[in-house]
Design a protein around this motif. Structure first.
Motif, mmCIF file in Angstrom:
data_model
loop_
_atom_site.group_PDB
_atom_site.id
_atom_site.type_symbol
_atom_site.label_atom_id
_atom_site.label_comp_id
_atom_site.label_asym_id
_atom_site.label_seq_id
_atom_site.Cartn_x
_atom_site.Cartn_y
_atom_site.Cartn_z
ATOM 1 N N ILE A 91 0.864 -1.174 0.000
ATOM 2 C CA ILE A 91 0.000 0.000 0.000
ATOM 3 C C ILE A 91 0.901 1.225 0.000
ATOM 4 C CG2 ILE A 91 -1.760 1.295 1.268
ATOM 5 C CD1 ILE A 91 -2.754 -1.421 2.358
ATOM 6 N N ASP A 92 0.794 2.019 -1.060
ATOM 7 C CA ASP A 92 1.609 3.224 -1.216
ATOM 8 C C ASP A 92 3.099 2.917 -1.068
ATOM 9 O OD1 ASP A 92 -0.731 4.726 -1.629
ATOM 10 O OD2 ASP A 92 -0.994 5.002 0.527
ATOM 11 N N GLY A 93 3.533 1.798 -1.671
ATOM 12 C CA GLY A 93 4.945 1.443 -1.730
ATOM 13 C C GLY A 93 5.480 0.651 -0.553
ATOM 14 N N GLU A 94 4.696 0.462 0.498
ATOM 15 C CA GLU A 94 5.140 -0.271 1.692
ATOM 16 C C GLU A 94 4.373 -1.583 1.814
ATOM 17 O OE1 GLU A 94 7.526 0.777 3.932
ATOM 18 O OE2 GLU A 94 7.888 2.509 2.629
ATOM 19 N N GLU A 95 5.105 -2.684 2.118
ATOM 20 C CA GLU A 95 4.401 -3.949 2.305
ATOM 21 C C GLU A 95 3.547 -3.871 3.557
ATOM 22 O OE1 GLU A 95 4.885 -8.783 2.277
ATOM 23 O OE2 GLU A 95 6.678 -7.565 1.991
ATOM 24 N N PHE A 96 2.257 -4.192 3.390
ATOM 25 C CA PHE A 96 1.282 -4.065 4.459
ATOM 26 C C PHE A 96 0.941 -5.416 5.073
ATOM 27 C CE2 PHE A 96 -2.942 -3.337 6.290
ATOM 28 C CZ PHE A 96 -2.741 -2.145 6.957
ATOM 29 N N GLY A 97 1.024 -6.470 4.274
ATOM 30 C CA GLY A 97 0.682 -7.809 4.746
ATOM 31 C C GLY A 97 0.760 -8.793 3.606
ATOM 32 N N SER A 98 0.440 -10.042 3.894
ATOM 33 C CA SER A 98 0.451 -11.075 2.862
ATOM 34 C C SER A 98 -0.548 -12.162 3.246
ATOM 35 C CB SER A 98 1.853 -11.660 2.692
ATOM 36 O OG SER A 98 2.278 -12.270 3.897
ATOM 37 N N ASP A 99 -0.891 -12.979 2.256
ATOM 38 C CA ASP A 99 -1.834 -14.057 2.504
ATOM 39 C C ASP A 99 -1.585 -15.173 1.504
ATOM 40 O OD1 ASP A 99 -3.938 -15.214 3.955
ATOM 41 O OD2 ASP A 99 -5.453 -14.466 2.575
#
Length: 152
Positions: A91-99
């Motif tokens: 989100i906006d260039g930053e990793e926010f999470g994964s699944d």
């Protein structure tokens, strides 16, 4: 009118007032009168990972959404994938999470900050099995943006 009938009439009136007040409060909380639902689906894909030599596809396709209220985003992997992937959400260039996703499966909704534009990207990481022979060749899916638009 007898005393009991008077009590019953008063009780009925109180119940009507409570039902009306509860319904009105529920409607006020359920949906702001000054907003309307917003949904945007954006298809993204990497038709050929470059280089296709590892489990992590280096390309990160993105889609953008404008300023909306109470925004969320989720991702659905293509149903025609022949193996699972780990979808890394940026989100906006930053990793926010994964699944971890099977073909056709959707991530949980990830919250976005209110009333500002956002760019969301997905980076696919392969999982051995199916047609995955130790690297990811290609992948795709759909970003689902949801929220509300303020009425002007």
């Amino acid at each position: 009118m007898s005393r009991n009938n008077l009590r019953l009439a008063r009780l009925a009136a109180e119940v009507c007032v409570m039902v009306t007040a509860t319904t009105a409060a529920g409607l006020a909380i359920a949906w702001p009168a000054s907003a309307k639902p917003y949904v945007q689906d954006s298809y993204i894909e990497v038709p050929q990972c470059q280089p296709a030599t590892s489990q992590l596809c280096p390309q990160i396709p993105t889609a953008s959404v404008g300023a909306i209220m109470a925004p969320t985003v989720s991702f659905t992997a293509n149903a025609n994938h022949c193996s699972d992937i780990i979808a890394h959400v940026f989100i906006d260039g930053e990793e926010f999470g994964s699944d971890l996703l099977e073909p056709g499966e959707t991530t949980p909704e990830f919250p976005l900050e209110d009333l500002r534009p956002h760019t969301v990207g997905i980076q696919a990481e392969g999982v051995p099995g199916g047609c995955n022979r130790g690297w990811v060749d290609a992948w795709g899916g759909t970003l689902h943006f949801k929220g509300t638009l303020p009425l002007s």
